[in-house]
Enzyme design. Structure first.
Site, PDB file in Angstrom:
ATOM      1  N   ASP A  74       9.874  -6.024  -1.460  1.00  0.00           N
ATOM      2  CA  ASP A  74       9.529  -4.791  -0.852  1.00  0.00           C
ATOM      3  C   ASP A  74       9.244  -5.079   0.310  1.00  0.00           C
ATOM      4  O   ASP A  74       9.831  -5.842   1.106  1.00  0.00           O
ATOM      5  CB  ASP A  74       8.211  -4.114  -1.740  1.00  0.00           C
ATOM      6  CG  ASP A  74       8.156  -2.805  -1.698  1.00  0.00           C
ATOM      7  OD1 ASP A  74       7.838  -2.228  -0.630  1.00  0.00           O
ATOM      8  OD2 ASP A  74       8.657  -1.924  -2.859  1.00  0.00           O
ATOM      9  N   HIS A 112       3.624  -0.306   1.611  1.00  0.00           N
ATOM     10  CA  HIS A 112       4.455   0.456   0.394  1.00  0.00           C
ATOM     11  C   HIS A 112       4.593  -0.769  -0.844  1.00  0.00           C
ATOM     12  O   HIS A 112       4.234  -0.442  -2.080  1.00  0.00           O
ATOM     13  CB  HIS A 112       5.835   0.522   0.771  1.00  0.00           C
ATOM     14  CG  HIS A 112       6.874   1.194  -0.030  1.00  0.00           C
ATOM     15  ND1 HIS A 112       7.575   0.469  -0.927  1.00  0.00           N
ATOM     16  CD2 HIS A 112       6.984   2.441  -0.744  1.00  0.00           C
ATOM     17  CE1 HIS A 112       8.405   1.315  -1.717  1.00  0.00           C
ATOM     18  NE2 HIS A 112       7.997   2.404  -1.423  1.00  0.00           N
ATOM     19  N   VAL A 123      -4.786  -5.875 -11.712  1.00  0.00           N
ATOM     20  CA  VAL A 123      -5.678  -6.638 -12.869  1.00  0.00           C
ATOM     21  C   VAL A 123      -6.459  -5.646 -13.475  1.00  0.00           C
ATOM     22  O   VAL A 123      -6.949  -4.712 -13.105  1.00  0.00           O
ATOM     23  CB  VAL A 123      -6.590  -7.719 -12.096  1.00  0.00           C
ATOM     24  CG1 VAL A 123      -7.440  -8.276 -13.262  1.00  0.00           C
ATOM     25  CG2 VAL A 123      -5.648  -8.630 -11.329  1.00  0.00           C
ATOM     26  N   GLY A 306      -8.772  -1.938   3.718  1.00  0.00           N
ATOM     27  CA  GLY A 306      -9.564  -1.639   4.700  1.00  0.00           C
ATOM     28  C   GLY A 306      -9.220  -0.032   5.076  1.00  0.00           C
ATOM     29  O   GLY A 306      -8.103   0.280   4.658  1.00  0.00           O
ATOM     30  N   SER A 342      10.110   4.826  -6.105  1.00  0.00           N
ATOM     31  CA  SER A 342       9.369   3.951  -5.584  1.00  0.00           C
ATOM     32  C   SER A 342       8.352   3.412  -6.500  1.00  0.00           C
ATOM     33  O   SER A 342       7.903   2.321  -6.589  1.00  0.00           O
ATOM     34  CB  SER A 342       8.881   3.598  -4.312  1.00  0.00           C
ATOM     35  OG  SER A 342       9.656   3.342  -3.456  1.00  0.00           O
TER      36      SER A 342
END
Lengths: 593, 153
Positions: A74, A112, A123, A306, A342
């Site tokens: 990707d 992406h 997780v 962030g 996607s």
């Protein structure tokens, strides 16, 4: 979070199995694709309960992709993301130069890939963020899209030692051409290499258990990006919708025709085709992809860390309930606007990884077959798409460009929007526990050729047709056709294939975006244009196969829009063919057993 | 150079239609304007090799293609980059390692039937392609032109 206990949950608790109601991933309750309760995914509206990947039993059993390595090919992956890091294993690669990051950190220049990775293997039950479909799978990332050389392709797609132990390759990328492309691996060594490598890795990776390549179908139903500009239908800004037909048919892109690419289209939170999803006869399944997350739910998944980068930034406060540093995600490490095929692809990749981990003895080929066998029909009442046009005699006639759900002669239901349906993880997992073998070894016929020289009358349902007799007794999995024909306006054409059993599959829908003739008059039609259909899955190959080309457009002028930006918008005409088209020849080969 | 004349139409779309579409339609950059170029044939197709200051006038006078060169094609000047590698299909039983060594190329990958070979940095790829094509061990050759065609979907 509202907690609900149903009989299943209580039974699981009685067996000491974890209940989803006790899930400890704070954003999991909004991940409708895993368990759709009608939640809104932080958008302005809700989906339909039950429209999901059906994961509850699998999760309750703790089946989560353990021991299965998944590659995210990707824009890169933030492998140190707090909700990914625990699942990351060695092997990631940075193909881009001058990023400031080391060779084993797949710098994500976009976000992406990080979002894709979260859908597969964020997780689970770690009191953090979201949960992947295979929340304990092993994850590696490659920023191949930032440096698309063949060397990078080989290293990220299982051909070299770097990725030789990967069992699921997620390819949430693609290209959408406007020109027909000659597909002849016999004389094009690049095409030959790609075919050979994907076949070899699919069969032989990981000590012979093989690997699955999952591929997004494309996002071009309404319009598509051909690299330099967007291709829109000519009536787009007047409120038109290309007569309800896809601008990008999945078969326009030859990588979607590769048998070893498990092509996935996208559904929304109501189990219907998303507004953008490319579709076609080469689609295998249709997984949740979501809409745009403002008005309708999209995917909730990991984002670049962030509030400065990625989809969720400080500037996005107010665009939905999650973004902008809200109480739900003060650090902006997650997003609720990820979508696209996607997203459908990694959701499918996660399903495959989870099924593989259910029974490691199963080959990749068998796992693919299980996912197909257990896929769930969705949007059952969709009527297909009929195209009305005025024929050469001045009559209004109707061509069924996209069928409603059709059952083929082997009893498999198929829809060009959805393939065989939505992956059903619990059903696939349950079957995987009970079998060590699903399909016999793959066999592929040689290309068989027919010279046709058949006219395609302008604007006529009669079409031109050609018959090929097949002697092989294989059980079909996929049929591929390479077509050579002359026609001056390719989007007029619908291309069909009809099996010996009478099943009709539309390989290429009309009014598609193969508009390159408008910019390059040297294009006279198709020259070994490859297309595929999965619609004949399970049928016998032996007998007469009929190829038809139907010209559905007698209008003198037809146009499309090339959109670069709001200051550069071009309406480009395509004049009708002055002469009838001609089917010159076609080849066909069959993948089966 | 555009092969056909395009009519630039100021679309009189309603504000809402344009806004709705533009909510998801990205603004793309206008096609590259090529100042100076050289016509080259690569893989049987015609391209414009983009001449830059880095390319240099001396080199520009020679029909050549080097690793890192950019070439453009089509009405919208689609730009690709020569990577310096070749796709090669070889005849049966060919020793691909020997082929690479004989021609001074680096073997990047082979599966026996096809191979990826890399030329040295200063090699004229068009000349290397000709040499490969004329070698009896080679069935077909293709110079790799990379244009990052795949997009996230």
């Amino acid at each position: 979070m509202k907690v609900q206990f149903n009989k299943l949950t209580l039974a699981m608790l009685g067996l000491g199995l974890s209940s989803m109601a006790l899930a400890s991933d704070p954003l999991y309750p909004q991940q409708w694709h895993l368990h759709n309760t009608g939640q809104d995914g932080f958008s302005a509206s809700s989906g339909t309960p039950g429209q999901d990947l059906n994961t509850q039993l699998t999760q309750a059993f703790g089946i989560a992709g353990v021991g299965v390595k998944v590659a995210v090919i990707d824009t890169g992956v933030q492998i140190d993301h707090p909700d990914l890091a625990q699942n990351v294993v060695t092997g990631s690669l940075n193909f881009m130069e001058d990023t400031g990051y080391p060779a084993d950190y797949p710098f994500d220049y976009h976000g992406h890939g990080t979002s894709v990775a979260g859908l597969i293997a964020a997780v689970g039950n770690n009191n953090e963020g979201v949960r992947g479909v295979a929340s304990s799978a092993s994850l590696v990332g490659y920023n191949y899209l930032g440096a698309q050389s063949m060397e990078a392709w080989l290293a990220s797609h299982g051909a070299t030692k770097e990725s030789a132990d990967v069992r699921v390759f997620n390819q949430s990328y693609g290209f959408s051409p406007i020109d027909p492309i000659t597909y002849l691996p016999e004389t094009d060594p690049e095409l030959a290499l790609i075919e050979q490598v994907t076949a070899d890795v699919s069969a032989n990776a990981q000590y012979g258990r093989g690997a699955v390549f999952v591929k997004s179908a494309g996002n071009g139903y309404r319009y598509f990006n051909t690299g330099n500009f967007f291709v829109l239908p000519g009536d787009f800004f007047a409120g038109g919708n290309n007569l309800g037909l896809p601008m990008h048919n999945s078969n326009q892109s030859y990588d979607n025709v590769n048998y070893f690419n498990f092509v996935t289209s996208a559904t929304d939170a109501n189990g219907q085709r998303t507004s953008y999803s490319s579709v076609g006869s080469n689609v295998w399944v249709s997984a949740p992809g979501g809409e745009y997350g403002r008005d309708f739910p999209a995917m909730v998944t990991t984002d670049l860390m962030g509030c400065e980068d990625g989809s969720n930034t400080s500037a996005g406060l107010g665009e939905n309930q999650l973004h902008g540093g809200t109480e739900y995600d003060p650090s902006c490490d997650y997003t609720s606007t990820m979508n696209g095929t996607s997203s459908a692809a990694p959701n499918t990749s996660g399903v495959i990884a989870a099924v593989m981990s259910t029974n490691h003895a199963l080959s990749a080929r068998d796992v693919r077959a299980l996912v197909v066998d257990t896929a769930r029909k969705t949007d059952n009442d969709h009527p297909g798409v009929a195209l009305d046009f005025v024929n050469a005699q001045g009559e209004t006639v109707s061509y069924q460009a996209i069928d409603a759900w059709q059952e083929n002669a082997a009893g498999y239901a198929f829809h060009a929007y959805y393939g065989f349906g939505t992956p059903d993880l619990d059903a696939a997992m349950s079957k995987a526990r009970m079998t060590n073998s699903v399909l016999p070894q793959l066999q592929t016929t040689e290309w068989q050729n027919v010279t046709a020289d058949v006219a395609i009358p302008d604007a006529s349902l009669a079409g031109g047709e050609s018959v090929m007799k097949v002697e092989s007794n294989l059980t079909v999995e996929q049929v591929q056709v390479r077509l050579t024909l002359d026609h001056a306006r390719l989007p007029d054409l619908a291309i069909e294939l009809i099996s010996p059993a009478g099943t009709r599959s539309v390989l290429l829908t009309p009014r598609n975006g193969l508009v390159g003739q408008a910019l390059n008059p040297e294009i006279t039609g198709f020259d070994s244009q490859i297309m595929a259909s999965n619609q004949f899955y399970g049928e016998n190959a032996k007998g007469d196969w009929t190829l038809r080309a139907v010209d559905t457009n007698g209008e003198e002028v037809f146009s499309f829009i090339a959109y670069i930006n709001r200051d550069n918008i071009f309406q480009i005409p395509l004049n009708n063919n002055a002469e009838d088209g001609v089917i010159k020849s076609w080849d066909m080969r069959i993948f089966g057993h | 150079m555009l092969k056909v004349t395009l009519t630039s139409l100021a679309i009189l779309a309603s504000g809402s239609a344009l806004a709705a579409a533009n909510g998801h339609l990205k603004e793309l950059a206008v096609p590259v304007q090529i100042e100076q170029s050289q016509t080259v044939e690569v893989n049987g197709q015609t391209y414009q090799r983009i001449i830059t200051q880095a390319t240099g006038q001396e080199v520009a006078d020679t029909i050549a293609l080097f690793a890192g060169d950019q070439v453009a094609q089509g009405a919208f000047n689609q730009v690709s980059k020569a990577t310096g590698t070749f796709f090669v299909a070889v005849t049966p039983n060919t020793d691909v390692k020997a082929l690479a060594k004989d021609l001074g190329l680096t073997l990047v990958f082979t599966n026996g039937e096809t191979a990826v070979l890399r030329a040295s940095e200063d090699a004229n790829l068009l000349q290397v392609s000709d040499v490969l094509r004329n070698d009896s061990r080679v069935d077909s050759v293709k110079i790799e032109l990379s244009r990052n065609k795949n997009k996230p979907e």
